[in-house]
Design a protein around this motif. Structure first.
Motif, PDB file in Angstrom:
ATOM      1  N   ILE A  43       0.841  -1.205   0.000  1.00 63.64           N
ATOM      2  CA  ILE A  43       0.000   0.000   0.000  1.00 63.64           C
ATOM      3  C   ILE A  43       0.875   1.253   0.000  1.00 63.64           C
ATOM      4  O   ILE A  43       0.557   2.240  -0.669  1.00 63.64           O
ATOM      5  N   ALA A  73      -3.073   1.632   5.537  1.00 64.32           N
ATOM      6  CA  ALA A  73      -2.983   0.177   5.364  1.00 64.32           C
ATOM      7  C   ALA A  73      -3.266  -0.565   6.674  1.00 64.32           C
ATOM      8  O   ALA A  73      -3.812  -1.668   6.648  1.00 64.32           O
ATOM      9  N   SER A  80      -7.470  -1.524  -2.569  1.00 65.74           N
ATOM     10  CA  SER A  80      -6.734  -1.707  -1.314  1.00 65.74           C
ATOM     11  C   SER A  80      -7.407  -2.757  -0.440  1.00 65.74           C
ATOM     12  O   SER A  80      -6.742  -3.622   0.144  1.00 65.74           O
TER      13      SER A  80
END
Length: 194
Positions: free
Chosen positions: A64, A105, A166
Motif C-alpha cells: 500500500i 494500510a 486496497s
C-alpha cells in the motif's frame, strides 16, 4: 480471513490512524515531514505487534505504501497537488504522505474490514471520503490545490478505484496467510499422528 477484530482493537486502530494522519499533515505543513513518519512508525509497530498475521500485514503495509507513493507522486508531478515539504524525488509522494498510506494500510483488516466485499460502498467511500480528507489536509496547510475543483475530482475518481483495490489486496493477503496457517497446522498434525 482471520477472526473479526475486537471492538477494542478497532477503536485503538481508528485512534492510532487519526493520530498518525494528523501528525503527518501538521508535520508536512510546518516543514517537519519526518515528525509524522516517526508517529506512523509507532502506529505500524503497534499494529504489527497486535496483529495475528504479522507477515501478511507487513506485506500489506509495504504494498500500500508503494501504491500510495506512486499515486500521490503522479498527482504532484502533474500539478494537481502541491506539497510544502517532504518531496525527495519529483515523481514520488512526500515521505509524510507515504507514511499516511502506511497508516491507512493498518486500517484495512481492522477498522475498515467491514467494507471488504462491499465494493459499491467502498467505491462510494473512496470517491467521497478521500477528497474530503485531502481537503481537510489542505485546510491544515499540508497540501495546496492549484485548481481545487479539478484536483478534488481527480482524487475522487482515483480513490473510487484505490479504496476497493486496497481492500481487495488486504483480503487476499489475509486469505493467503490463513490458508498457509491451515496447511501448516495440518502438516504438523499429520506429523504428530504418524
Amino acid at each position: 480471513m482471520s477472526a473479526q477484530p475486537s471492538i477494542r482493537r478497532i477503536l485503538v486502530n481508528l485512534v492510532a490512524f487519526q493520530l498518525g494522519w494528523l501528525a503527518c499533515v501538521l508535520g508536512g505543513a510546518h516543514q517537519l515531514p519526518w515528525l509524522g513518519v516517526g508517529v506512523v512508525v509507532l502506529v505500524a509497530a503497534l499494529h504489527l505487534a497486535t496483529s495475528p498475521e504479522r507477515g501478511s500485514e507487513a506485506r500489506l503495509l509495504v504494498l500500500i505504501a508503494l501504491m500510495g507513493a506512486l499515486w500521490d507522486g503522479l498527482l504532484a508531478r502533474f500539478g494537481f497537488l502541491v506539497y510544502p515539504s517532504g518531496m525527495l524525488l519529483p515523481w514520488l509522494a512526500p515521505v509524510w504522505i507515504i507514511a499516511i498510506w502506511v497508516a491507512f494500510a493498518t486500517t484495512l483488516n481492522v477498522s475498515l474490514a467491514w467494507l471488504q466485499g462491499r465494493w459499491y460502498l467502498a467505491f462510494t467511500i473512496g470517491a467521497l471520503g478521500a477528497p474530503l480528507a485531502y481537503y481537510a489536509g489542505a485546510k491544515l496547510g499540508g497540501v495546496h490545490f492549484p485548481d481545487p475543483v479539478v484536483a478534488l475530482a481527480v482524487l475522487g475518481g482515483g480513490w473510487s478505484f484505490l479504496m476497493p483495490a486496497s481492500l481487495a489486496l488486504a483480503a487476499r493477503l489475509a486469505r493467503t496467510a490463513t490458508a498457509h496457517d491451515t496447511t501448516e497446522r495440518l502438516v504438523t498434525e499429520e506429523g504428530t499422528d504418524a
